[in-house]
Write a protein that holds these residues in place. Structure first.
Motif, short mmCIF file in Angstrom:
data_model
loop_
_atom_site.label_atom_id
_atom_site.label_comp_id
_atom_site.label_asym_id
_atom_site.label_seq_id
_atom_site.Cartn_x
_atom_site.Cartn_y
_atom_site.Cartn_z
N TYR A 1 17.94 22.06 13.05
CA TYR A 1 16.84 22.66 13.79
C TYR A 1 16.50 21.78 15.00
O TYR A 1 16.52 20.55 14.92
CB TYR A 1 15.61 22.82 12.89
CG TYR A 1 15.81 23.82 11.76
CD1 TYR A 1 16.42 25.04 12.00
CD2 TYR A 1 15.39 23.52 10.47
CE1 TYR A 1 16.60 25.96 10.99
CE2 TYR A 1 15.57 24.44 9.45
CZ TYR A 1 16.18 25.65 9.70
OH TYR A 1 16.35 26.56 8.69
N TYR A 2 16.15 22.44 16.10
CA TYR A 2 15.88 21.75 17.35
C TYR A 2 14.51 22.17 17.89
O TYR A 2 14.01 23.25 17.58
CB TYR A 2 16.94 22.09 18.41
CG TYR A 2 18.36 21.87 17.97
CD1 TYR A 2 18.98 20.63 18.12
CD2 TYR A 2 19.11 22.91 17.39
CE1 TYR A 2 20.29 20.42 17.72
CE2 TYR A 2 20.41 22.71 16.98
CZ TYR A 2 21.00 21.47 17.15
OH TYR A 2 22.30 21.27 16.74
N ARG A 3 13.95 21.33 18.73
CA ARG A 3 12.77 21.75 19.47
C ARG A 3 13.17 22.90 20.41
O ARG A 3 14.34 23.01 20.80
CB ARG A 3 12.19 20.59 20.29
CG ARG A 3 11.55 19.53 19.40
CD ARG A 3 10.86 18.47 20.25
NE ARG A 3 10.16 17.51 19.41
CZ ARG A 3 8.93 17.68 18.93
NH1 ARG A 3 8.27 18.80 19.22
NH2 ARG A 3 8.36 16.76 18.19
N GLU B 1 8.32 22.00 9.38
CA GLU B 1 9.78 21.96 9.19
C GLU B 1 10.45 22.61 10.38
O GLU B 1 11.12 21.95 11.17
CB GLU B 1 10.21 22.68 7.91
CG GLU B 1 11.73 22.57 7.73
CD GLU B 1 12.30 23.46 6.63
OE1 GLU B 1 13.30 23.05 6.01
OE2 GLU B 1 11.77 24.56 6.39
N CYS B 2 10.30 23.91 10.51
CA CYS B 2 10.96 24.64 11.59
C CYS B 2 10.43 26.06 11.65
O CYS B 2 10.05 26.64 10.63
CB CYS B 2 12.47 24.67 11.36
SG CYS B 2 13.35 25.55 12.67
N TYR B 3 10.41 26.61 12.84
CA TYR B 3 9.99 27.99 13.05
C TYR B 3 11.22 28.86 13.25
O TYR B 3 11.77 28.94 14.35
CB TYR B 3 9.07 28.05 14.28
CG TYR B 3 8.66 29.43 14.71
CD1 TYR B 3 7.75 30.17 13.96
CD2 TYR B 3 9.16 29.98 15.89
CE1 TYR B 3 7.36 31.42 14.38
CE2 TYR B 3 8.77 31.24 16.32
CZ TYR B 3 7.87 31.96 15.56
OH TYR B 3 7.47 33.21 15.97
N ASN C 1 10.95 26.71 17.79
CA ASN C 1 12.19 25.97 17.57
C ASN C 1 13.42 26.81 17.86
O ASN C 1 13.36 28.04 17.95
CB ASN C 1 12.26 25.48 16.12
CG ASN C 1 11.12 24.55 15.78
OD1 ASN C 1 10.25 24.88 14.99
ND2 ASN C 1 11.11 23.37 16.39
N GLY D 1 17.53 27.30 16.42
CA GLY D 1 18.35 27.09 15.23
C GLY D 1 18.68 28.42 14.59
O GLY D 1 18.48 29.49 15.19
N ILE E 1 11.55 19.08 11.52
CA ILE E 1 11.33 18.57 12.88
C ILE E 1 10.26 17.48 12.87
O ILE E 1 10.34 16.50 13.60
CB ILE E 1 10.90 19.72 13.81
CG1 ILE E 1 12.02 20.75 13.96
CG2 ILE E 1 10.46 19.19 15.17
CD1 ILE E 1 13.21 20.28 14.74
N GLU F 1 21.61 26.85 6.73
CA GLU F 1 20.85 26.56 7.94
C GLU F 1 21.71 25.75 8.89
O GLU F 1 22.64 25.06 8.47
CB GLU F 1 19.61 25.72 7.61
CG GLU F 1 18.67 26.33 6.59
CD GLU F 1 17.75 25.28 5.99
OE1 GLU F 1 16.56 25.27 6.35
OE2 GLU F 1 18.23 24.45 5.18
N ASN G 1 6.51 26.60 8.82
CA ASN G 1 6.60 26.83 10.27
C ASN G 1 5.86 25.76 11.07
O ASN G 1 6.13 25.56 12.24
CB ASN G 1 5.99 28.19 10.63
CG ASN G 1 6.81 29.36 10.15
OD1 ASN G 1 7.99 29.23 9.86
ND2 ASN G 1 6.19 30.52 10.06
#
Length: 385
Positions: A9-11, A333-335, A207, A209, A177, A6, A330
């Motif tokens: 991860y970002y907004r 953590e992150c989408y 997100n 990433g 996140i 990975e 999702n």
């Protein structure tokens, strides 16, 4: 499953690098995790119109030969497990030896998935939706869940438990996140409605990433760096007569469904296990209502038992009867269109999760519900074989 990788991860819209660069970094991280030379990759698989072209990836990575390239149809994350199934089939069928499944998103560079359609005129398939304010995924999927909840007397507390389980697990996961941002019952209840029955915290994040997984043959995996994770079975498809248009789906015979009823049966038949053998579940949350219907259709409880089963204490690791979305999913953590959930399913088999369940031998990872063709996959340890 030999390696996972990975990026940070970002907004949404905050990625500092091009989407393609993030995709390459995730692939390199997965190869490093596996102990594989990236030049030995000979196949790529993705889903839902991924923009990262296999020829460009092959050139950038300097692979010796490209032997396999595949894209799984399906909206959003419905095809995430299907992409892994296609990669597995390519290896078993002799089309490739080392296949990467990848996903990268940089929504600031290409547009947001959760936004309503930006079109100059109303397409025919949306003629009975867009003019009446039904424009975004939450608005399209909410009536399906409302129907299911009405028919089976399911209260809002069931959806809240699903959301809180994801946020609970995210607090143990520094990659998430929403790490350091716990969710309480009061915070959930007081959050604004997006489209009833979905509060803000029932909806997945958006997100930027990238994530990637490396697949090789079972024999080769046993000689690599990580404890191997085996694909026990995978299935994709849909329920009976589901139109592609969200408007036309109102007339489908089984409207209140996540579309896994026949698909889950084929999954268990292929893997030769049943829901009673599953130790931990990663279920794609486009919205919590999709998780509700997916768990029912995968056989974990009957629809009318949802209120008794979907309680926070049953869904958290390590002590819950069915730990759910143990990385944060999702929602928290992150989408990454569900590819992060697939990575977490592998980590649970390896014993590397930040919310590890004890003695995991069978791990289920469900692709995006309500976005047919949907897909689902079962991973297992050596003992599960």
């Amino acid at each position: 499953m030999a390696g996972v990788g990975e990026t940070t991860y970002y907004r949404h819209s905050q990625a500092p690098e091009p989407e393609f660069v993030m995709c390459l970094k995730a692939i390199l991280a997965a190869c490093s995790d596996a102990g594989i030379d990236p030049r030995d990759i000979d196949g790529f698989a993705s889903f839902s119109n991924d923009r990262n072209d296999p020829m460009a990836l092959a050139t950038a990575l300097g692979i010796h030969e490209l032997r396999f390239s595949n894209m799984q149809w399906g909206g959003g994350g419905g095809g995430v497990a299907g992409a892994l199934a296609n990669a597995s089939a390519a290896i078993v069928g002799g089309l490739a030896d080392c296949v990467v499944v990848h996903r990268a998103l940089a929504q600031g560079q290409f547009g947001r998935f959760g936004r309503g359609a930006q079109v100059p005129a109303v397409p025919a398939e949306y003629a009975l939706a867009l003019p009446y304010g039904q424009m975004s995924p939450a608005q399209f999927f909410a009536p399906k869940v409302m129907r299911f909840m009405h028919e089976h007397n399911v209260g809002q507390e069931a959806l809240r438990a699903i959301a809180m389980a994801s946020y609970h697990h995210a607090q143990a996961n520094p990659r998430a996140i929403m790490y350091g941002r716990p969710l309480t019952e009061g915070k959930y209840d007081e959050s604004r409605w997006i489209a009833e029955p979905f509060h803000l915290y029932d909806c997945c994040m958006e997100n930027d990433g990238a994530a990637a997984l490396v697949l090789v043959s079972a024999d080769r995996a046993r000689d690599l760096r990580q404890t191997p994770t085996f694909v026990l079975g995978a299935a994709m498809g849909s329920s009976y007569r589901v139109p592609s248009s969200p408007t036309a789906e109102y007339a489908s015979p089984d409207y209140a469904s996540s579309h896994f009823k026949p698909v889950a049966k084929r999954l268990y038949a292929m893997a030769r296990v049943g829901p009673q053998d599953v130790d931990v579940v990663q279920c794609y949350e486009n919205f919590t209502g999709g998780v509700l219907m997916s768990l029912v259709e995968h056989g974990f409880f009957e629809p009318d038992e949802a209120m008794d089963f979907l309680k926070l204490e049953n869904l958290i690791a390590p002590t819950g009867s069915l730990p759910l979305n143990t990385s944060g999913g999702n929602l928290a953590e992150c989408y990454m269109h569900g590819l992060g959930l697939q990575i977490e399913a592998v980590r649970q088999i390896r014993g590397q999760s930040t919310s590890q369940v004890r003695d995991v031998n069978v791990s289920l990872a469900v692709g995006g519900p309500m976005s047919p063709p949907v897909s689902t996959i079962l991973y297992g340890s050596e003992a599960a074989l």
